[in-house]
Design a protein around this motif. Structure first.
Motif, short mmCIF file in Angstrom:
data_model
loop_
_atom_site.label_atom_id
_atom_site.label_comp_id
_atom_site.label_asym_id
_atom_site.label_seq_id
_atom_site.Cartn_x
_atom_site.Cartn_y
_atom_site.Cartn_z
N SER A 297 0.81 -1.21 0.00
CA SER A 297 0.00 0.00 0.00
C SER A 297 0.85 1.26 0.00
O SER A 297 1.59 1.54 0.95
CB SER A 297 -0.92 0.03 1.22
OG SER A 297 -1.64 1.24 1.25
N VAL A 298 0.71 2.05 -1.06
CA VAL A 298 1.45 3.30 -1.18
C VAL A 298 0.89 4.35 -0.21
O VAL A 298 1.53 5.36 0.06
CB VAL A 298 1.41 3.81 -2.64
CG1 VAL A 298 2.13 5.12 -2.81
CG2 VAL A 298 2.01 2.75 -3.57
N LYS A 299 -0.29 4.08 0.35
CA LYS A 299 -0.86 4.98 1.34
C LYS A 299 -0.09 4.92 2.66
O LYS A 299 -0.12 5.86 3.45
CB LYS A 299 -2.34 4.62 1.57
CG LYS A 299 -3.17 5.76 2.11
CD LYS A 299 -4.65 5.40 2.09
CE LYS A 299 -5.49 6.61 2.46
NZ LYS A 299 -6.94 6.27 2.48
N ASP A 300 0.60 3.80 2.89
CA ASP A 300 1.43 3.65 4.09
C ASP A 300 2.70 4.48 3.94
O ASP A 300 3.33 4.50 2.86
CB ASP A 300 1.79 2.17 4.28
CG ASP A 300 2.66 1.94 5.49
OD1 ASP A 300 2.12 1.90 6.60
OD2 ASP A 300 3.89 1.81 5.30
N LYS A 301 3.11 5.18 5.00
CA LYS A 301 4.25 6.08 4.92
C LYS A 301 5.51 5.38 4.45
O LYS A 301 6.21 5.85 3.54
CB LYS A 301 4.49 6.73 6.29
CG LYS A 301 5.67 7.71 6.28
CD LYS A 301 5.91 8.30 7.66
CE LYS A 301 7.14 9.21 7.64
NZ LYS A 301 7.44 9.77 8.98
N ALA A 302 5.84 4.23 5.06
CA ALA A 302 7.07 3.53 4.68
C ALA A 302 7.00 3.01 3.25
O ALA A 302 7.93 3.19 2.45
CB ALA A 302 7.34 2.39 5.64
N LYS A 307 12.09 3.11 -2.51
CA LYS A 307 13.26 2.37 -2.02
C LYS A 307 12.84 1.24 -1.09
O LYS A 307 13.45 0.16 -1.09
CB LYS A 307 14.22 3.32 -1.31
CG LYS A 307 14.94 4.28 -2.25
CD LYS A 307 15.93 5.14 -1.50
CE LYS A 307 16.68 6.07 -2.47
NZ LYS A 307 17.66 6.93 -1.76
N VAL A 308 11.81 1.48 -0.28
CA VAL A 308 11.33 0.43 0.62
C VAL A 308 10.67 -0.69 -0.19
O VAL A 308 10.93 -1.88 0.07
CB VAL A 308 10.34 1.01 1.66
CG1 VAL A 308 9.71 -0.11 2.49
CG2 VAL A 308 11.05 2.00 2.56
N ARG A 309 9.86 -0.33 -1.16
CA ARG A 309 9.22 -1.36 -2.00
C ARG A 309 10.28 -2.15 -2.77
O ARG A 309 10.21 -3.37 -2.90
CB ARG A 309 8.21 -0.74 -2.97
CG ARG A 309 7.08 0.02 -2.27
CD ARG A 309 5.88 0.22 -3.18
NE ARG A 309 6.19 0.90 -4.43
CZ ARG A 309 6.24 2.21 -4.58
NH1 ARG A 309 6.05 3.01 -3.54
NH2 ARG A 309 6.49 2.74 -5.78
N GLN A 371 8.83 -2.72 10.85
CA GLN A 371 7.79 -3.71 11.12
C GLN A 371 6.58 -3.44 10.22
O GLN A 371 6.15 -2.29 10.08
CB GLN A 371 7.36 -3.65 12.59
CG GLN A 371 8.45 -4.08 13.56
CD GLN A 371 7.97 -4.06 15.01
OE1 GLN A 371 7.11 -3.26 15.37
NE2 GLN A 371 8.52 -4.93 15.82
N LEU A 372 6.07 -4.52 9.61
CA LEU A 372 4.92 -4.41 8.73
C LEU A 372 3.96 -5.56 9.00
O LEU A 372 4.36 -6.61 9.52
CB LEU A 372 5.35 -4.45 7.26
CG LEU A 372 6.26 -3.32 6.76
CD1 LEU A 372 6.78 -3.64 5.37
CD2 LEU A 372 5.51 -1.98 6.74
#
Length: 536
Positions: A297-302, A307-309, A371-372
């Motif tokens: 979800s791109v709505k999540d800040k991380a 780079k995180v994805r 953490q996710l």
């Protein structure tokens, strides 16, 4: 004789079916006139064709409702007549006229008319449930439905095309179980409550013209289909189809091995492998409809940070996961366009790079990892796939909490855009590259108010205006140019780091008793059981 109320009737009918099941263990043979299917009903929330999608739900509804036209099971890009015996596309490509089959009737005995057809399409848009998206992305709305779906006469329907598109896309859309399913308007409206257009009643009832009618639907227990004596085509071979909710793969394997099941739809890789050694059982494996994917979800800040994805993608060993988990369920495929539609790249998967992933996380501001949560259905292969992804991500410092359960537990938060990671399975798009791209990549309106819950791109809050435009323009290109453009679009999507990362192309693995005949697995989940018989 005391008259039974509806609840009493359903209970009595279910009891009779269950009694019929009792002696099978002793005789190890299903009745000659009944087909017994094992599958999971965990994600079957309603039998209303306008409702949410899902493979198991489509497997039921396909046998209860006809469409105007059907997708050829031998070629998922080809169409054949069903309730419409013929159709003509206007020379300017702005409308399609379809001629209904004379004499076709619903299970109720009511004739199938153009009014039923037009009402069915308008109903999907008025209810605005998941299946409405398939019309909405082609320019149809509840407001313009009256001018675009027209009953010319009782046997003729005209579908006007509100925005420029390839007319075949519209034909493929109305060939889909769900948006294209034709309902008995009179019967449905007789069961309407509080203006719901019969939606509550249709959750556990049917009003179609398919080869079968619905006798019993008991959620998370069973569905019983009975031969529709008013069916316009060749009558179904079996008197009944009993679809039993058997979420445990081992239970399906044991019952199939003993002869208490004729077909097992929901088996684990281990149980399918074991059944391959049984001389009385056959395994059918076909490339099917949809992709297994990891949604971020791109709505999540991380996760809004590419780079995180990218780090998450680098931590996944796609080949190893497919080899270990996806046998019988899927075949390695990492791009949005499915195999067999044209335009797919069949590129090699991203290489696993744990150190590279850690570096990306550090650059994104997560040197100690993060953490996710990850949602997944608690059934194969989603359960094992989610565990494999959890383990892979932990190597890079991404601590994943699994949230598992049934359809509403998993997909409910996704439809509300209130999740982080999710392992899912796509499906239900038209059999054209545009269908996949318009669901997974294209997002016309990323606002919460748009409620485009039928689009995976909207669910993950991913929107790229350049890709939107490229997808729109590609639809009108010449075939060879179109194929090249679709390959380019997929490469851009990969380079910009996808929010929906494909893992496998779905394959359908079905185990059947050796005496079962006439079963043809549809590549788009729309498998018809009317031709299935038993060679005894």
């Amino acid at each position: 004789m005391k008259k039974l109320n509806r609840r009493g009737f359903i209970t009595a009918t279910t009891a009779m079916v269950l009694l019929a099941l009792q002696p099978w263990t002793a005789v190890a043979k299903t009745p000659e006139n009944q087909l017994v299917v094992g599958f999971s009903m965990a994600n079957v929330l309603t039998l209303d064709p306008a409702g949410a999608g899902g493979k198991e739900r489509v497997q039921i509804i396909t046998n209860l409702y006809d469409n105007l036209i059907a997708i050829d099971p031998a070629d998922r890009t080809a169409l054949k007549p069903e309730l419409a015996e013929s159709w003509t596309v206007a020379q300017d490509g702005t409308s399609i006229r379809l001629n209904l089959r004379p004499g076709a009737a619903f299970a109720s005995g009511n004739p199938v008319t153009s009014e039923d057809v037009v009402w069915s399409f308008k109903r999907v848009l008025k209810l605005n449930l998941a299946q409405a998206t398939n019309f909405k992305i082609r320019g149809y709305t509840a407001q313009n439905a009256d001018e675009n779906f027209i009953a010319i006469d009782p046997q003729t329907v005209e579908i006007r095309i509100p925005q420029k598109t390839d007319p075949k896309i519209i034909l493929l859309t109305i060939a889909m179980t769900g948006p294209g399913s034709i309902l008995d308007m009179k019967t449905v409206l007789e069961n309407e409550k509080n203006g719901d257009l019969g939606s509550a009643w249709l959750a556990t009832h049917a009003a179609g013209s398919g080869a079968f009618d619905l006798q019993v639907m008991t959620p998370n227990e069973m569905v019983v289909l009975k031969r529709n004596e008013n069916y316009w085509g060749a009558p179904a071979t079996m008197d009944r189809v009993i679809m039993r909710h058997l979420p445990e793969s081992q239970s399906q394997r044991l019952l199939l091995g003993k002869g208490d099941l004729d077909i097992a739809y929901s088996l684990s890789a281990g149980d399918l492998s074991a059944l391959e050694k049984d001389k009385d059982v056959k395994i059918i494996n076909e490339v099917g409809n949809g992709l297994y994917y990891l949604a971020m979800s791109v709505k999540d800040k991380a996760l809004s940070d590419p780079k995180v994805r990218q780090a998450i993608i680098k931590l996944i060993d796609f080949k190893a996961i497919n080899d270990a988990v996806m046998k019988y369920y899927g075949v390695l495929h990492v791009d949005p366009i499915q195999i067999g539609l044209g335009g797919e790249n069949n590129d090699t998967p991203p290489e696993r790079d744990v150190e590279g992933a850690k570096l990306l996380l550090k650059e994104a501001g997560y040197p100690d990892g993060l953490q996710l949560s990850l949602h997944a259905l608690s059934e194969p292969p989603f359960d094992n796939l989610s565990v494999a992804i959890q383990g892979a991500l932990s190597d890079g410092g991404v601590d994943v909490k699994l949230i598992t359960g049934g359809g509403e537990t998993v997909y409910g938060p996704m439809r509300k855009r209130e999740f982080q990671l999710l392992v899912g399975r796509s499906g239900g798009q038209v059999s054209h590259p545009d269908g996949d791209l318009r669901s997974i990549v294209h997002n016309p309106d990323n606002s919460d108010e748009a409620q485009l819950s039928g689009l995976l791109s909207w669910r993950v809050s991913y929107r790229d205006e350049e890709l939107n435009n490229k997808i729109d323009k590609a639809l009108f290109m010449a075939p060879e140019q179109q194929k090249a453009e679709y390959a380019k679009i997929q490469q851009i999507y990969r380079d910009r780091v996808p929010a929906i990362q494909a893992i496998s192309q779905v394959t359908d693995s079905v185990a059947i008793r050796g005496d079962i005949t006439g079963l043809t697995i549809s590549p788009v989940w729309q498998t018809r059981l009317s031709t299935v018989g038993k060679a005894r």
